[in-house]
Design an enzyme around this catalytic site. Sequence first.
Site, PDB file in Angstrom:
ATOM      1  N   ALA A 139       0.863  -1.177   0.000  1.00 20.33           N
ATOM      2  CA  ALA A 139       0.000   0.000   0.000  1.00 20.33           C
ATOM      3  C   ALA A 139       0.902   1.230   0.000  1.00 20.33           C
ATOM      4  O   ALA A 139       2.057   1.180   0.446  1.00 20.33           O
ATOM      5  CB  ALA A 139      -0.888  -0.020   1.234  1.00 20.33           C
ATOM      6  N   GLY A 170       0.697  -5.008   1.030  1.00 20.24           N
ATOM      7  CA  GLY A 170      -0.504  -5.095   0.200  1.00 20.24           C
ATOM      8  C   GLY A 170      -0.226  -5.735  -1.154  1.00 20.24           C
ATOM      9  O   GLY A 170      -1.134  -6.303  -1.775  1.00 20.24           O
ATOM     10  N   GLU A 205      -0.420  -9.328  -0.508  1.00 23.66           N
ATOM     11  CA  GLU A 205      -1.839  -9.622  -0.248  1.00 23.66           C
ATOM     12  C   GLU A 205      -2.642  -9.609  -1.546  1.00 23.66           C
ATOM     13  O   GLU A 205      -3.559 -10.417  -1.730  1.00 23.66           O
ATOM     14  CB  GLU A 205      -2.382  -8.599   0.759  1.00 23.66           C
ATOM     15  CG  GLU A 205      -1.726  -8.784   2.128  1.00 23.66           C
ATOM     16  CD  GLU A 205      -2.037  -7.665   3.108  1.00 23.66           C
ATOM     17  OE1 GLU A 205      -1.684  -6.503   2.804  1.00 23.66           O
ATOM     18  OE2 GLU A 205      -2.627  -7.929   4.157  1.00 23.66           O
ATOM     19  N   GLU A 212       4.778  -4.959   7.166  1.00 27.29           N
ATOM     20  CA  GLU A 212       4.036  -3.857   7.803  1.00 27.29           C
ATOM     21  C   GLU A 212       4.464  -3.612   9.239  1.00 27.29           C
ATOM     22  O   GLU A 212       4.387  -2.479   9.734  1.00 27.29           O
ATOM     23  CB  GLU A 212       2.529  -4.136   7.771  1.00 27.29           C
ATOM     24  CG  GLU A 212       1.909  -4.118   6.384  1.00 27.29           C
ATOM     25  CD  GLU A 212       1.836  -5.489   5.723  1.00 27.29           C
ATOM     26  OE1 GLU A 212       2.634  -6.394   6.069  1.00 27.29           O
ATOM     27  OE2 GLU A 212       0.978  -5.658   4.839  1.00 27.29           O
TER      28      GLU A 212
HETATM   29  N1  CO8 Z   1       4.586   3.206  -0.703  1.00 29.73           N
HETATM   30  C1  CO8 Z   1       4.985   4.370  -1.252  1.00 29.73           C
HETATM   31  N2  CO8 Z   1       6.128   4.493  -1.940  1.00 29.73           N
HETATM   32  C2  CO8 Z   1       6.920   3.407  -2.065  1.00 29.73           C
HETATM   33  C3  CO8 Z   1       6.558   2.168  -1.506  1.00 29.73           C
HETATM   34  C4  CO8 Z   1       5.324   2.084  -0.807  1.00 29.73           C
HETATM   35  N3  CO8 Z   1       4.871   0.940  -0.287  1.00 29.73           N
HETATM   36  N4  CO8 Z   1       7.550   1.282  -1.772  1.00 29.73           N
HETATM   37  C5  CO8 Z   1       8.468   1.945  -2.492  1.00 29.73           C
HETATM   38  N5  CO8 Z   1       8.099   3.230  -2.651  1.00 29.73           N
HETATM   39  C6  CO8 Z   1       8.842   4.281  -3.369  1.00 29.73           C
HETATM   40  C7  CO8 Z   1      10.034   4.773  -2.573  1.00 29.73           C
HETATM   41  O1  CO8 Z   1       9.638   5.698  -1.610  1.00 29.73           O
HETATM   42  C8  CO8 Z   1      10.895   5.336  -3.676  1.00 29.73           C
HETATM   43  O2  CO8 Z   1      10.360   6.593  -4.021  1.00 29.73           O
HETATM   44  P1  CO8 Z   1      11.380   7.879  -4.194  1.00 29.73           P
HETATM   45  O3  CO8 Z   1      12.173   7.524  -5.414  1.00 29.73           O
HETATM   46  O4  CO8 Z   1      10.446   9.014  -4.389  1.00 29.73           O
HETATM   47  O5  CO8 Z   1      12.199   7.926  -2.957  1.00 29.73           O
HETATM   48  C9  CO8 Z   1      10.634   4.413  -4.854  1.00 29.73           C
HETATM   49  O6  CO8 Z   1       9.415   3.749  -4.560  1.00 29.73           O
HETATM   50  C10 CO8 Z   1      11.705   3.352  -5.031  1.00 29.73           C
HETATM   51  O7  CO8 Z   1      11.858   2.670  -3.803  1.00 29.73           O
HETATM   52  P2  CO8 Z   1      13.284   2.548  -3.031  1.00 29.73           P
HETATM   53  O8  CO8 Z   1      14.178   3.680  -3.377  1.00 29.73           O
HETATM   54  O9  CO8 Z   1      12.985   2.311  -1.587  1.00 29.73           O
HETATM   55  O10 CO8 Z   1      13.852   1.223  -3.714  1.00 29.73           O
HETATM   56  P3  CO8 Z   1      14.850   0.153  -3.060  1.00 29.73           P
HETATM   57  O11 CO8 Z   1      15.258  -0.759  -4.166  1.00 29.73           O
HETATM   58  O12 CO8 Z   1      15.937   0.841  -2.291  1.00 29.73           O
HETATM   59  O13 CO8 Z   1      13.983  -0.665  -2.001  1.00 29.73           O
HETATM   60  C11 CO8 Z   1      12.024  -1.861  -1.235  1.00 29.73           C
HETATM   61  C12 CO8 Z   1      12.923  -1.481  -2.439  1.00 29.73           C
HETATM   62  C13 CO8 Z   1      12.801  -2.788  -0.299  1.00 29.73           C
HETATM   63  C14 CO8 Z   1      10.835  -2.608  -1.814  1.00 29.73           C
HETATM   64  C15 CO8 Z   1      11.597  -0.594  -0.463  1.00 29.73           C
HETATM   65  O14 CO8 Z   1      11.063   0.351  -1.404  1.00 29.73           O
HETATM   66  C16 CO8 Z   1      10.552  -0.833   0.587  1.00 29.73           C
HETATM   67  O15 CO8 Z   1      10.869  -1.340   1.642  1.00 29.73           O
HETATM   68  N6  CO8 Z   1       9.283  -0.430   0.284  1.00 29.73           N
HETATM   69  C17 CO8 Z   1       8.211  -0.501   1.260  1.00 29.73           C
HETATM   70  C18 CO8 Z   1       7.740  -1.922   1.448  1.00 29.73           C
HETATM   71  C19 CO8 Z   1       6.688  -1.947   2.500  1.00 29.73           C
HETATM   72  O16 CO8 Z   1       6.882  -1.650   3.656  1.00 29.73           O
HETATM   73  N7  CO8 Z   1       5.465  -2.371   2.091  1.00 29.73           N
HETATM   74  C20 CO8 Z   1       4.329  -2.453   2.984  1.00 29.73           C
HETATM   75  C21 CO8 Z   1       3.541  -1.184   2.955  1.00 29.73           C
HETATM   76  S1  CO8 Z   1       2.223  -1.182   4.148  1.00 29.73           S
HETATM   77  C22 CO8 Z   1       1.033  -2.138   3.441  1.00 29.73           C
HETATM   78  O17 CO8 Z   1       1.161  -2.617   2.348  1.00 29.73           O
HETATM   79  C23 CO8 Z   1      -0.234  -2.332   4.227  1.00 29.73           C
HETATM   80  C24 CO8 Z   1      -1.266  -3.066   3.409  1.00 29.73           C
HETATM   81  C25 CO8 Z   1      -2.607  -3.056   4.035  1.00 29.73           C
HETATM   82  C26 CO8 Z   1      -3.314  -1.749   3.857  1.00 29.73           C
HETATM   83  C27 CO8 Z   1      -4.752  -1.952   4.153  1.00 29.73           C
HETATM   84  C28 CO8 Z   1      -5.373  -0.751   4.803  1.00 29.73           C
HETATM   85  C29 CO8 Z   1      -6.752  -1.051   5.328  1.00 29.73           C
END
Ligand code: CO8
Length: 258
Positions: free
Chosen positions: A66, A109, A112, A132
């Site tokens: 998400a 997400g 999921e 998460e």
């Molecule tokens: N949300 C928003 N932006 C994201 C997300 C995300 N989940 N993941 C990556 N991005 C963005 C980064 O911020 C970055 O943007 P910018 O260039 O502007 O800085 C761009 O994508 C590229 O990402 P990275 O530079 O971080 O790339 P890396 O190769 O260094 O890392 C990763 C890749 C490991 C995948 C890393 O991006 C990461 O850890 N992402 C987040 C993963 C995460 O925590 N996911 C879970 C999110 S919470 C969730 O999904 C809850 C679901 C349920 C919701 C239901 C509500 C009722």
Amino acid sequence: MANFDTITFEHKGRVALVTLNRPESLNALNQQVMAEVATLFAEIDRNRDIAVTVLTGEGRAFAAGADIKEMQPQGFSDMYVEDYFAGWDRFAACRKPVIAAVNGFALGGGCELAMMCDLIIASEKAKFGQPEIKLGVTPGMGGSVRLTKAVGKAKAMDMVLTGRMIDAAEADRIGLVSRVVPHDELMSTAMEVANTIGTYSLPSIMAAKEMVGRALEMPTTEGVRFERRLFQGLFGTHDQKEGMEAFTAKRDPKFTDR
Ligand code: CO8
């Protein structure tokens, strides 16, 4: 079909291909993606020319979860009153099979979403996780339920409590995915599987999806009874006559979805 900004859609023969298309944010799922996916899959459900869909992501990710930036400022009343992300239930309610072709990160997400699909075909480069907990929350799009049902308590607790990512080989070993293939064969394999399913009769394709889906939710006796009723119902179709007659005549069946 409507026009979309965050997803792309192609349709060849009986197979639709839907691609999450926000590669700059690793296809993070925001409300717009959810709304567009829900709208498109409602159309796919209604379109009798489409039997099966492949869902994939553009770039390095299937979906990295998400959209954290969209969620960060929200409070309980925003999340609760708007029933944040409940629209994904509309995707999960699609009655035709969806194959997740997981090309890279499927996190939170994103994992999921893959688990809402009916088959998961993973590239060797795919990574799955429920990270998460690292953000001060938990899975929220069905992960605690679908992951636990898919892989059992031991692995689900490990993934949900530690937030660690698993690679495609481990995902295969624990039964999270249907198949793992070399990265450059991902889309051809997913399309081949979709095309195979697409050769069958639509009522039997939909009944198969429905009965396996319901099997996860019902006690055994009820599930077996439900399966039997659907099976019996298929004897009201022309395609049942055609499929069985073709077998006897040693020829390919010509299904008409009737
Ligand atoms: N949300 C928003 N932006 C994201 C997300 C995300 N989940 N993941 C990556 N991005 C963005 C980064 O911020 C970055 O943007 P910018 O260039 O502007 O800085 C761009 O994508 C590229 O990402 P990275 O530079 O971080 O790339 P890396 O190769 O260094 O890392 C990763 C890749 C490991 C995948 C890393 O991006 C990461 O850890 N992402 C987040 C993963 C995460 O925590 N996911 C879970 C999110 S919470 C969730 O999904 C809850 C679901 C349920 C919701 C239901 C509500 C009722």
